[in-house]
Design an enzyme around this catalytic site. Structure first.
Site, short mmCIF file in Angstrom:
data_model
loop_
_atom_site.label_atom_id
_atom_site.label_comp_id
_atom_site.label_asym_id
_atom_site.label_seq_id
_atom_site.Cartn_x
_atom_site.Cartn_y
_atom_site.Cartn_z
N ASP A 1 0.98 -1.19 0.32
CA ASP A 1 0.22 0.15 0.02
C ASP A 1 0.75 1.77 0.14
O ASP A 1 2.10 1.29 0.29
CB ASP A 1 -1.02 0.09 1.19
CG ASP A 1 -2.28 1.50 1.13
OD1 ASP A 1 -2.52 1.31 0.22
OD2 ASP A 1 -1.67 1.91 2.62
N SER A 2 0.19 2.15 -0.13
CA SER A 2 1.05 3.47 0.20
C SER A 2 1.57 3.73 1.10
O SER A 2 2.92 4.72 1.27
CB SER A 2 0.32 4.50 -0.52
OG SER A 2 -0.83 5.29 0.29
N GLY B 1 -2.96 9.38 -3.44
CA GLY B 1 -4.37 9.62 -3.85
C GLY B 1 -4.15 11.54 -4.43
O GLY B 1 -4.63 11.70 -5.08
N CYS C 1 -4.68 -1.04 -2.00
CA CYS C 1 -4.49 -0.35 -2.59
C CYS C 1 -5.90 0.27 -3.38
O CYS C 1 -4.90 -0.01 -4.52
CB CYS C 1 -3.33 0.93 -2.33
SG CYS C 1 -2.76 2.48 -2.81
N ASN C 2 -6.53 0.67 -3.27
CA ASN C 2 -7.65 0.99 -4.00
C ASN C 2 -6.89 1.93 -5.47
O ASN C 2 -7.33 1.99 -6.59
CB ASN C 2 -9.13 1.93 -3.53
CG ASN C 2 -9.61 1.12 -2.94
OD1 ASN C 2 -10.99 0.62 -2.70
ND2 ASN C 2 -9.16 1.43 -1.30
N THR C 3 -6.31 3.09 -5.31
CA THR C 3 -5.85 4.32 -5.94
C THR C 3 -4.71 3.29 -6.79
O THR C 3 -4.41 3.94 -7.90
CB THR C 3 -5.52 5.11 -5.01
OG1 THR C 3 -5.72 5.83 -3.48
CG2 THR C 3 -4.78 6.43 -5.53
N GLU D 1 -1.71 8.23 8.02
CA GLU D 1 -0.29 8.20 8.47
C GLU D 1 0.51 8.67 9.83
O GLU D 1 1.27 7.40 10.49
CB GLU D 1 0.49 8.64 7.21
CG GLU D 1 0.10 7.81 6.04
CD GLU D 1 1.02 6.19 5.99
OE1 GLU D 1 2.11 6.05 5.77
OE2 GLU D 1 0.06 5.22 5.31
N CYS E 1 -11.07 3.82 0.63
CA CYS E 1 -9.57 4.03 1.09
C CYS E 1 -9.10 2.95 1.86
O CYS E 1 -10.10 3.15 2.63
CB CYS E 1 -8.78 5.11 0.83
SG CYS E 1 -7.41 4.96 1.70
N THR E 2 -7.99 1.74 1.61
CA THR E 2 -7.94 0.74 2.86
C THR E 2 -7.31 1.51 4.46
O THR E 2 -7.10 1.06 4.75
CB THR E 2 -6.96 -0.18 2.03
OG1 THR E 2 -5.50 0.74 1.75
CG2 THR E 2 -7.56 -0.91 0.71
N HIS E 3 -7.34 2.97 4.27
CA HIS E 3 -7.15 3.78 5.07
C HIS E 3 -8.10 4.09 5.90
O HIS E 3 -7.76 4.39 7.12
CB HIS E 3 -6.39 5.27 5.30
CG HIS E 3 -4.37 4.88 4.45
ND1 HIS E 3 -4.40 4.33 3.49
CD2 HIS E 3 -3.81 5.67 5.09
CE1 HIS E 3 -2.79 5.12 3.36
NE2 HIS E 3 -2.74 5.52 4.92
N1 DGL Z 1 -4.57 3.60 0.86
C1 DGL Z 1 -4.69 3.63 -0.44
C2 DGL Z 1 -6.03 4.00 -0.92
O1 DGL Z 1 -7.31 2.76 -0.42
C3 DGL Z 1 -4.31 5.19 -0.64
C4 DGL Z 1 -4.33 6.31 0.23
C5 DGL Z 1 -3.20 7.41 -0.29
O2 DGL Z 1 -1.48 6.75 -0.47
O3 DGL Z 1 -3.74 8.60 -0.63
O4 DGL Z 1 -6.51 4.34 -2.16
#
Ligand code: DGL
Length: 280
Positions: free
Chosen positions: A27-28, A60, A90-92, A169, A201-203
């Site tokens: 992930d990011s 993102g 990570c979706n992005t 983060e 978003c996984t965050h």
């Molecule tokens: N966790 C990520 C996602 O699912 C990206 C968040 C980010 O780095 O902007 O999109």
């Protein structure tokens, strides 16, 4: 410090299926830990290799070429470490780079994540749903196709959440700034009377309690990490088993940011000893 409500006290939850496999996850930054948690629950005997690209977060708000380059670099690294499958947690990055990675490594199972538009549409009594995601995910052609495929008959409110992943983060999950961002991003969905909200978003699962407080108990929140983990658990049965002595439920961590920060967060959120290494 005790684990926040959105995080279990430990990753050592009871086994659902046990397979000796080695799986790379990235992930990011910290967001993919929400997917890792679910993966470990479904595959407690698999060795997980987790990369947090925190030195390049947030994805993102970065351009597609940068995300593709980072995703390719990290995937290559994970494969060098022996990963048999890659989970883009990570979706992005999935929206920007999944196809590229699959073209580059056609024989490696590469599993991405995407906002749960389909389950949201299925479950929403009113057909009014909201999607919270990064600006990059919402702007991507992949997301637009997803909405065309599953959201045609729904009334969908899209809400980009710039700054939210970055704030998460930091590792503190209940700061005044986070409450402010959650309240701000929830408002358009409340005004649209969305009854089902997708955490795209996984965050964001890590601030789910804050969204629940703001949105109230009537609103259903959709997080797809469990479904993704189930899918991966099913898929890896087709891969050859690793020798149990080399692959036994261990989780290894790398960070392109500050490894000590990642170690501290894993220890704090999951009560798990962690010595993250610097991503070369
Ligand atoms: N966790 C990520 C996602 O699912 C990206 C968040 C980010 O780095 O902007 O999109």
């Amino acid at each position: 410090m005790s684990a926040p409500a959105s995080v279990p006290d430990t990753l050592d939850t009871p086994s659902k299926q046990g397979f000796h496999r080695r799986i790379g996850v990235f992930d990011s930054g910290l967001g993919g830990l929400s997917v890792l948690r679910a993966l470990h629950q479904y595959l407690p005997l698999a060795e997980m290799l987790y990369v947090a690209d925190s030195g390049h977060a947030p994805y993102g708000e970065k351009d597609t070429e940068h995300i593709i380059a980072r995703s390719e670099y990290i995937t290559n690294f994970l494969l060098e470490q022996g990963a048999q499958a890659i989970v883009i947690a990570c979706n992005t990055a999935t929206a920007a780079a999944a196809q590229h990675l699959r073209n580059r490594w056609p024989n490696v199972p590469i599993i991405g994540v995407e906002p749960g538009v389909k389950p949201a549409v299925t479950h929403s009594p009113s057909g009014r749903i909201g999607v919270l995601a990064t600006p990059g995910t919402l702007a991507s052609p992949k997301f637009q196709h997803l909405v065309e495929r599953h959201g045609r008959n729904a009334d969908i409110t899209l809400q980009a959440c710039p700054g939210l992943a970055k704030e998460i983060e930091g590792g503190e999950l209940d700061t005044p700034r986070l409450r402010e961002l959650v309240t701000q991003f929830a408002r358009p969905l409340q005004e649209a009377h969305s009854d089902t909200i997708v955490l795209g978003c996984t965050h964001y699962p890590f601030v789910r309690p804050l969204f629940e407080q703001v949105l109230g108990p009537e609103v259903r929140i959709i997080d797809t990490s469990d479904a993704v983990a189930r899918h991966v658990a099913h898929l890896v049965t087709e891969l050859p088993a690793c020798a149990p002595q080399t692959c036994s439920g261990h989780i290894r961590f790398w960070s392109s940011g500050k490894p000590a920060h990642l170690s501290q967060i894993v220890q704090r959120w999951f009560n798990l000893e962690c010595e993250a290494q610097a991503l070369p």
